[in-house]
Design a protein around this motif. Structure first.
Motif, mmCIF file in Angstrom:
data_model
loop_
_atom_site.group_PDB
_atom_site.id
_atom_site.type_symbol
_atom_site.label_atom_id
_atom_site.label_comp_id
_atom_site.label_asym_id
_atom_site.label_seq_id
_atom_site.Cartn_x
_atom_site.Cartn_y
_atom_site.Cartn_z
ATOM 1 N N PHE A 35 0.819 -1.219 0.000
ATOM 2 C CA PHE A 35 0.000 0.000 0.000
ATOM 3 C C PHE A 35 0.852 1.268 0.000
ATOM 4 N N LEU A 122 -1.721 -5.982 9.070
ATOM 5 C CA LEU A 122 -2.475 -6.325 7.863
ATOM 6 C C LEU A 122 -2.085 -7.719 7.382
ATOM 7 N N ASP A 136 -8.074 -6.912 7.913
ATOM 8 C CA ASP A 136 -7.611 -5.667 8.529
ATOM 9 C C ASP A 136 -8.508 -5.325 9.736
ATOM 10 N N ILE A 141 -5.413 0.094 7.204
ATOM 11 C CA ILE A 141 -5.454 0.830 5.931
ATOM 12 C C ILE A 141 -5.823 2.289 6.176
#
Length: 219
Positions: A35, A122, A136, A141
């Motif tokens: 990410f 995660l 998650d 996130i």
């Protein structure tokens, strides 16, 4: 998430997870860095079961050597350009004089709870039944999007259990230019003396990473 699991080691893990009816997940820094668009060659895999036995099966399938660290309940192999470390899902408890945990078998949730920060909790499923599914539970996130360092559990407990996590919080803030959650900052201040139970070698390692970060003054 499947497009991020193109390395051939993932298909082997998935195949063996199905054959052995084992749940396996990529977890931690490798998932976080997907990410953050940061390349990563270190993959952590948590297995609901015996992580060492599963690692040995993967290594046999790939015809590579596996290094076993029985004291830590982990095993590691290198394949092509990645290093993969396997561990069984576990929950941990601590004694006040040591940062070395008492380890018991646990669930995926137990394993995610023991992680230092939400962005490192995660997980991505590698089992064919839900391959690529992101798990998650602590809104990691959201914290990545908000550039926030936050602990899955009460930060006082997290930092008291393993005081090195205080320096890791500062190091990640410095490396990633993230902000440390206010409660976590307060917990670091209240647990300062606990750093004494951490070896100088580990402290120096984190300090060096802070100094080598893009803007060391943040740390």
């Amino acid at each position: 998430m499947k497009q991020h699991l193109q390395h051939p080691v993932f298909s082997v893990i998935s195949k063996l997870a199905a054959e052995k009816n084992v749940q396996a997940y990529a977890i931690g820094g490798y998932v976080r860095d997907i990410f953050l668009n940061r390349p990563s060659k270190d993959i952590d895999v948590v297995v609901l079961g015996n992580g060492i036995e599963f690692a040995e099966a993967v290594a046999a399938h790939l015809n590579v050597k596996v290094s076993v660290f029985k004291n830590f309940g982990t095993a590691m192999l290198r394949y092509q350009d990645v290093e993969v470390e396997f561990v069984g899902a576990r929950k941990e408890s601590y004694r006040s004089h040591s940062r070395k945990p008492i380890v018991e078998n646990g669930t995926l949730e137990d394993d995610q709870k023991r992680r230092d920060f939400t962005i490192n909790a995660l997980a991505i499923s590698l089992h064919p039944g839900n391959y690529g599914e992101l798990i998650d539970p602590f809104e990691g996130i959201t914290d990545l999007n908000n550039k926030l360092i936050r602990t899955p559990l009460n930060p006082v407990e997290t930092f008291s259990d393993d005081p090195l996590r205080m320096m890791r919080a500062i190091r990640f803030a410095s490396q990633l230019r993230f902000r440390i959650d206010d409660e976590a900052v307060a917990a670091i201040k209240s647990n300062l003396q606990r750093i004494k139970i951490v070896s100088q070698e580990r402290i120096t390692d984190e300090l060096n990473k802070i100094i080598l970060s893009p803007l060391p003054s943040v740390g």
